[in-house]
Scaffold this active site. Sequence first.
Site, PDB file in Angstrom:
ATOM      1  N   SER A   1      30.820  20.571  -1.840  1.00 39.51           N
ATOM      2  CA  SER A   1      31.254  21.742  -1.067  1.00 39.51           C
ATOM      3  C   SER A   1      31.328  21.347   0.401  1.00 39.51           C
ATOM      4  O   SER A   1      30.629  20.409   0.825  1.00 39.51           O
ATOM      5  CB  SER A   1      30.211  22.853  -1.247  1.00 39.51           C
ATOM      6  OG  SER A   1      30.358  23.838  -0.254  1.00 39.51           O
TER       7      SER A   1
ATOM      8  N   TYR B   1      21.295  24.936  -1.289  1.00 37.30           N
ATOM      9  CA  TYR B   1      22.666  24.650  -1.743  1.00 37.30           C
ATOM     10  C   TYR B   1      23.235  23.444  -0.983  1.00 37.30           C
ATOM     11  O   TYR B   1      23.751  22.495  -1.589  1.00 37.30           O
ATOM     12  CB  TYR B   1      23.539  25.889  -1.545  1.00 37.30           C
ATOM     13  CG  TYR B   1      24.954  25.715  -2.045  1.00 37.30           C
ATOM     14  CD1 TYR B   1      25.214  25.637  -3.407  1.00 37.30           C
ATOM     15  CD2 TYR B   1      26.022  25.629  -1.156  1.00 37.30           C
ATOM     16  CE1 TYR B   1      26.515  25.479  -3.874  1.00 37.30           C
ATOM     17  CE2 TYR B   1      27.320  25.475  -1.615  1.00 37.30           C
ATOM     18  CZ  TYR B   1      27.565  25.400  -2.974  1.00 37.30           C
ATOM     19  OH  TYR B   1      28.847  25.234  -3.428  1.00 37.30           O
TER      20      TYR B   1
HETATM   21  N1  LIG Z   1      33.655  29.293  -5.164  1.00 34.48           N
HETATM   22  C1  LIG Z   1      33.478  28.701  -3.987  1.00 34.48           C
HETATM   23  O1  LIG Z   1      33.767  29.281  -2.905  1.00 34.48           O
HETATM   24  C2  LIG Z   1      32.965  27.277  -3.935  1.00 34.48           C
HETATM   25  C3  LIG Z   1      32.945  26.625  -2.692  1.00 34.48           C
HETATM   26  C4  LIG Z   1      32.475  25.322  -2.630  1.00 34.48           C
HETATM   27  C5  LIG Z   1      32.045  24.673  -3.776  1.00 34.48           C
HETATM   28  N2  LIG Z   1      32.070  25.321  -4.967  1.00 34.48           N
HETATM   29  C6  LIG Z   1      31.565  24.610  -6.148  1.00 34.48           C
HETATM   30  O2  LIG Z   1      32.529  24.653  -7.183  1.00 34.48           O
HETATM   31  C7  LIG Z   1      31.886  24.692  -8.455  1.00 34.48           C
HETATM   32  C8  LIG Z   1      32.395  25.879  -9.261  1.00 34.48           C
HETATM   33  O3  LIG Z   1      32.189  27.066  -8.514  1.00 34.48           O
HETATM   34  P1  LIG Z   1      32.711  28.508  -9.023  1.00 34.48           P
HETATM   35  O4  LIG Z   1      32.903  29.338  -7.818  1.00 34.48           O
HETATM   36  O5  LIG Z   1      33.808  28.332  -9.984  1.00 34.48           O
HETATM   37  O6  LIG Z   1      31.384  29.022  -9.764  1.00 34.48           O
HETATM   38  P2  LIG Z   1      31.183  30.088 -10.970  1.00 34.48           P
HETATM   39  O7  LIG Z   1      32.347  30.988 -11.111  1.00 34.48           O
HETATM   40  O8  LIG Z   1      29.839  30.688 -10.740  1.00 34.48           O
HETATM   41  O9  LIG Z   1      31.127  29.124 -12.224  1.00 34.48           O
HETATM   42  C9  LIG Z   1      30.069  28.219 -12.367  1.00 34.48           C
HETATM   43  C10 LIG Z   1      30.192  27.525 -13.704  1.00 34.48           C
HETATM   44  O10 LIG Z   1      29.032  26.690 -13.880  1.00 34.48           O
HETATM   45  C11 LIG Z   1      28.464  26.956 -15.169  1.00 34.48           C
HETATM   46  N3  LIG Z   1      27.043  26.673 -15.161  1.00 34.48           N
HETATM   47  C12 LIG Z   1      26.094  27.126 -14.305  1.00 34.48           C
HETATM   48  N4  LIG Z   1      24.899  26.635 -14.651  1.00 34.48           N
HETATM   49  C13 LIG Z   1      25.087  25.853 -15.748  1.00 34.48           C
HETATM   50  C14 LIG Z   1      24.227  25.068 -16.550  1.00 34.48           C
HETATM   51  N5  LIG Z   1      22.913  24.985 -16.308  1.00 34.48           N
HETATM   52  N6  LIG Z   1      24.764  24.384 -17.598  1.00 34.48           N
HETATM   53  C15 LIG Z   1      26.082  24.452 -17.862  1.00 34.48           C
HETATM   54  N7  LIG Z   1      26.947  25.171 -17.118  1.00 34.48           N
HETATM   55  C16 LIG Z   1      26.447  25.861 -16.075  1.00 34.48           C
HETATM   56  C17 LIG Z   1      28.806  28.423 -15.443  1.00 34.48           C
HETATM   57  O11 LIG Z   1      28.854  28.652 -16.835  1.00 34.48           O
HETATM   58  P3  LIG Z   1      27.840  29.603 -17.655  1.00 34.48           P
HETATM   59  O12 LIG Z   1      27.582  30.801 -16.817  1.00 34.48           O
HETATM   60  O13 LIG Z   1      28.631  29.855 -18.906  1.00 34.48           O
HETATM   61  O14 LIG Z   1      26.657  28.739 -17.878  1.00 34.48           O
HETATM   62  C18 LIG Z   1      30.222  28.496 -14.877  1.00 34.48           C
HETATM   63  O15 LIG Z   1      31.157  28.056 -15.822  1.00 34.48           O
HETATM   64  C19 LIG Z   1      30.384  24.745  -8.161  1.00 34.48           C
HETATM   65  O16 LIG Z   1      29.826  23.471  -8.223  1.00 34.48           O
HETATM   66  C20 LIG Z   1      30.327  25.283  -6.740  1.00 34.48           C
HETATM   67  O17 LIG Z   1      29.160  24.909  -6.057  1.00 34.48           O
HETATM   68  C21 LIG Z   1      32.523  26.613  -5.075  1.00 34.48           C
END
Ligand SMILES: NC(=O)c1ccc[n+]([C@@H]2O[C@H](COP(=O)([O-])OP(=O)(O)OC[C@H]3O[C@@H](n4cnc5c(N)ncnc54)[C@H](OP(=O)(O)O)[C@@H]3O)[C@@H](O)[C@H]2O)c1
Length: 272
Positions: A143, A156
């Site tokens: 991130s 984080y």
């Molecule tokens: N959205 C943003 O603004 C943003 C910005 C910077 C970086 N990121 C990074 O991008 C990635 C995806 O973000 P997102 O916004 O798409 O998040 P999200 O909508 O919360 O999705 C997170 C995913 O991770 C899975 N997950 C969480 N804990 C897990 C575990 N212990 N084992 C297996 N799966 C797990 C969840 O699946 P289940 O709930 O089914 O377990 C879900 O599919 C993350 O690494 C986040 O830090 C996001």
Amino acid sequence: MILKTFKDKVVLITGSSRGIGKTTALTMAKKGASIMLNGRNLKKLLEVEKSIKDIGGKVSFFCCDISDQNQAKELVDYTIKIFGKLDVLINNAGVSMRGNFSELNPEVFRAVFDVNVFGSVNTSIHAIPHIRKSKGSVVFVSSVAGIRGLPNNSAYCSSKMALRAIAESIRIEEVNSNIHVGLIFVGITEIEKEKTTIDKDGALIILRDRAKRNVQTLAQVASSIVNNIKKRKFRTTLTGLGRLNAFLQPILPDLVERILIRSNKKIEEKCL
Ligand SMILES: NC(=O)c1ccc[n+]([C@@H]2O[C@H](COP(=O)([O-])OP(=O)(O)OC[C@H]3O[C@@H](n4cnc5c(N)ncnc54)[C@H](OP(=O)(O)O)[C@@H]3O)[C@@H](O)[C@H]2O)c1
């Protein structure tokens, strides 16, 4: 229509039951890849599997918690069992948190590191021997919060910084095996409904929807991840703010800190 860009490539995406992981899975399936989905929510995994099957894509899923070493190994083993090989691992699963460091329950740090760091480590260690065989890619979804520490995000930010160090180490270790190591600094992105974050006391809270301006779409982020893999790039930094931060932080860290102190005060004032 299914394209041939990733034809015959097997792609495992952790955390692909929703959000960026799900959109990346659909994007890569449209480009011909065979997709192994992962997450802990079976219902959502079944929905994503159906969406990919509906467009004629090849897909399977393994429902497990990657913060558990044994389950992460089973995920990689299952991918090999179903598809016979592994070309690309995208370490995408992640959780976020919020709260002033001094007020955090230390378990918040553990919960964030368990998924963001140990989840990626557990999966990558088992995947790399297979990725060496295919001369494929291992990608870490970090991130822009992993470029420098931000207020209210200590657990984080430090977990996402750890991914950078891991990726840098692997790149040197694997220089002779011709695998691609990618590191994506994702900027603020639109979120799916009911995305949660961990509060300072450890409770899961649902995030408010984000205003559409100033955020990247899920499709834009997925396309940047795909591009990183296609071009076998090391670092990909998303959003203008992310790139400015990456540029300024090493040369003018004091200026970046002053800007953050000022904007943090503004945020605090607005929240009061
Ligand atoms: N959205 C943003 O603004 C943003 C910005 C910077 C970086 N990121 C990074 O991008 C990635 C995806 O973000 P997102 O916004 O798409 O998040 P999200 O909508 O919360 O999705 C997170 C995913 O991770 C899975 N997950 C969480 N804990 C897990 C575990 N212990 N084992 C297996 N799966 C797990 C969840 O699946 P289940 O709930 O089914 O377990 C879900 O599919 C993350 O690494 C986040 O830090 C996001």
